[in-house]
Design a protein around this motif. Structure first.
Motif: not given
Length: 741
Positions: A653-665
């Motif tokens: 879950k943490m891996l998915v969230r980190d990668q999601f936010f990197m794409l978002l930013l």
């Protein structure tokens, strides 16, 4: 036609007389049997209320913790549901904890039937626990004490499942929903996904012409009547009054339909009726302080989403502190907790979806088209569909990237692609939504908000006056014995007692009913008098519904006129020209933490290896769909198993969230970094890209924008795209400033 009824051709009057005779015999027998059902109901009520811990759970339960033995005792208990022999529990799956509402009835509604919240969770392999309560509150018990006790219960569940791949999923039904949300905001580290079913959180919300219960506080002059009821109960509030409030919402069902349905089908409906009445008549008490908190802070004050509720230690209840996914289940057919009351707290807390993401929150909602308030908890159809899908796919919900989603369900059929990847008879999807989707359901205008704010001020004034001038007299006159007598003569209790076996007349009914069953002669289905009976019943229902509608329209008109008065608003301190807003601004502390988190994520964009690159690529392509499908999650699970990816659900879950936010930013920078994160081994790259394609294709054909994005990821991975992608040209240009979908 019945074999006992003569058919005389050419003699209509004789045929009509025979039908009338047949009907009169049937109606008389049904009347006796119906009275006997009421007798059984009364005896059942007495037996149920004589139990120390009455409940309606259909499962065996093992007591784990007794709240009465805590340092700050409460009348709540934690039990473990003993799974039936044919149910296999997987101890590596997160446990479920069901919290029942204390809204006048006794506990057990979440496990009332085999097809229930507890039942479907166990079928999905989860251990189940249940938080229930006893009929009488402990002295000095408060809502805060209950929350602290429930935190200890959840800690105990966590400690009993050290191998579980995730924190417990907690289900809060109706009023237990807001209690669970309060606790999850105070102790977010204890919770996995939170499911709130039919739970009112935005108490003023609604639309004109519907949902009159929200006007009740204002029409009664505020919560002084709640204080009076508590004082008349010698410090206890009789839950039967809450049950009566529910019954008043639907007088045609309360006064006629529920009983008529049993009378008209007495040969088949008795057991179902008695099963429900065992719960419906199991009234419990609350401490006066508990109900006063509920009415003042929640129903009339509407302070929960506004962050104005504080605990005794000064800690404020801020629902934005919840870090677990929140699943909201509501229905358009629910006139007690309509969709607006279940969902508009989101509008009170957030300006847009980006702000939801800024708090790291995942909110999933689903709106049923027709089921009523009780059907959310007891309907077998709902349990087999919505609750079963939530239970089976709770891990999907837990790993969703932050944002707002609507859960939709599509029936599986012969044309469903990869149907074997979806559990049960439905395919669940979580589709991205915005706050405008919630606003489209309707809600209050600025004028309405001022009206409710005025009603809140009037309530505070009236309560203060009652406490100063009337309360001392009432407390001095009402003894515990008088209070107990008044509870016993409550109309809802008397209707059970009056028809129980203690009534000598009902003993005679029992005897006659036995003879009637032996000689039962039901009328034929085509008997014209049965049709006349049904028509008469419909007319009664129609008349009662019209009466209800007229009363509700009058109540709404009075509320809008009285509390919409500029003079009254100004008198109690509400600016008639103001634009009231309860939305909390982001605190400086959270903003500072958010900026630090953004800086950290940006600094790590190029960090990681093949695993991070694959998840980043998958999120980039999948976000073009605007939804996540349970088949894709199952495909991802299989990829994880086959690849030997050693990550717990929390780590994943943490891996998915980190990668999601990197794409978002920084989408372009995050994509450009993929090629640098990949290993030199071409076979490993090819296998990772194939896994991405496998997950994406699990939920259907890959096309349009998904195809273009997948082609770009193939180029970043340095592999040949699938044959169907090679003919796609003119990849859409990417705006570096644009956000990921």
């Amino acid at each position: 036609m019945s074999i006992d009824k003569p058919v005389l051709l050419g003699d209509p009057m004789s045929g009509l007389l025979a039908s009338a005779t047949e009907y009169m015999i049937d109606a008389g027998q049904r009347s006796v049997l119906f009275l006997d059902v009421l007798r059984r109901r009364g005896d059942q009520y007495r037996e149920h209320m004589a139990q120390t811990a009455p409940h309606v759970l259909q499962y065996a339960a093992e007591l784990i913790m007794d709240g009465r033995k805590l340092d700050q005792p409460v009348s709540y208990v934690l039990v473990r549901i003993v799974p039936p022999k044919d149910i296999e529990i997987d101890l590596k799956r997160r446990p479920f904890v069901v919290v029942d509402p204390r809204a006048g009835h006794g506990p057990g509604i979440g496990g009332f039937k085999a097809d229930s919240e507890i039942g479907v969770a166990m079928k999905a392999g989860h251990s189940c626990y249940f938080i229930g309560f006893l009929p009488e509150p402990m002295p000095d018990q408060t809502i805060e004490r209950i929350a602290r006790a429930e935190a200890l219960f959840v800690e105990e569940v966590i400690g009993r499942h050290p191998q579980a791949d995730g924190k417990p999923c907690v289900i809060g039904n109706c009023q237990a929903g807001w209690a669970v949300m309060i606790l999850a905001s105070l102790r977010p580290e204890l919770f996995g996904p939170v499911i709130i079913a039919g739970a009112p959180l935005a108490y003023w919300a609604g639309v004109h012409g519907k949902y009159p219960m929200r006007y009740s506080g204002g029409l009664l002059g505020g919560s002084w009547l709640t204080a009076l009821a508590g004082d008349l109960g010698a410090g206890k509030f009789d839950g039967a009054w809450l049950v009566q409030n529910f019954e008043n919402q639907n007088p045609s069902n309360t006064l006629w339909t529920k009983q008529y349905n049993v009378y008209s089908k007495v040969d088949t409906e008795a057991d179902r009726y008695l099963e429900f009445e065992r719960w419906w008549g199991g009234h419990v008490n609350l401490n006066a302080e508990e109900i006063q908190f509920i009415v003042d802070e929640l129903f009339i004050g509407n302070n929960l989403a506004a962050g104005r509720i504080k605990m005794s230690d000064g800690q404020a209840v801020d629902l934005r502190n919840i870090r677990s996914p929140i699943v909201v289940f509501c229905s358009k057919g629910d006139n007690v907790t309509p969709p607006q009351q279940a969902l508009h707290w989101i509008l009170d807390l957030y300006a847009d979806v980006d702000e939801i993401r800024a708090y790291g929150q995942t909110i999933v909602y689903t709106v049923h088209e027709s089921v009523g308030h009780l059907g959310i908890f007891v309907s077998g159809g709902v349990a087999k569909k919505e609750h079963a899908e939530f239970s089976s796919n709770i891990d999907l919900i837990d790993v969703l990237p932050p944002g707002l989603y609507e859960a939709t369900f599509e029936a599986k059929d012969a044309d469903t692609a990869n149907a074997d990847l979806a559990i049960g008879q439905w395919v669940m999807r979580c589709e991205a939504r915005t706050l405008d989707d919630i606003r489209a359901m309707g809600g209050n205008s600025e004028e309405d908000e001022r009206r409710f704010a005025t009603a809140k001020r009037v309530s505070e004034i009236n309560l203060a006056a009652y406490r100063k001038f009337v309360q001392p007299w009432i407390k001095g006159m009402v003894t515990p014995q008088v209070a107990e007598w008044m509870r016993n003569v409550h109309p809802l209790r008397l209707q059970y007692e009056a028809f129980s076996g203690r009534n000598p007349f009902m003993s005679a009914v029992e005897s006659v009913a036995g003879s009637v069953r032996e000689n039962r002669k039901p009328a034929s289905t085509d008997n014209p008098f049965l049709a006349l009976q049904e028509q008469f019943s419909k007319q009664i229902v129609h008349a009662l519904d019209n009466w209800r509608d007229s009363q509700e329209a009058l109540s709404e008109a009075i509320f809008l006129a009285v509390y919409g008065s500029p003079a009254l608003q100004a008198t109690v301190g509400i600016d008639p020209q103001s634009s009231p807003s309860r939305r909390q601004e982001m605190s400086a502390q959270h903003r500072e933490m958010l900026q630090a988190r953004i800086a950290e994520l940006k600094s790590r964009i190029a960090d990681g290896g093949l695993r991070e690159a694959a998840i980043r690529g998958l999120l980039y392509v999948g976000s073009a769909r605007g939804m996540v499908d349970e088949r894709s999650l199952e495909a991802l699970r299989q990829v994880r198993r086959n690849s030997g990816m050693r990550l717990t659900l929390s780590q994943f879950k943490m891996l998915v969230r980190d990668q999601f936010f990197m794409l978002l930013l920084e989408r372009e920078a995050a994509l450009a970094a993929i090629s640098k994160m990949l290993p030199d081994n071409t076979n490993e790259r090819r296998a990772a890209f194939a896994a991405i394609c496998e997950v994406l294709s699990a939920s259907g054909e890959i096309s349009d924008e998904v195809t273009r994005r997948l082609q770009r990821v193939a180029e970043l991975f340095g592999v040949d795209p699938p044959e169907r992608l090679k003919n796609v040209s003119n990849v859409a240009p990417f705006d570096p400033k644009a956000k990921a979908s």
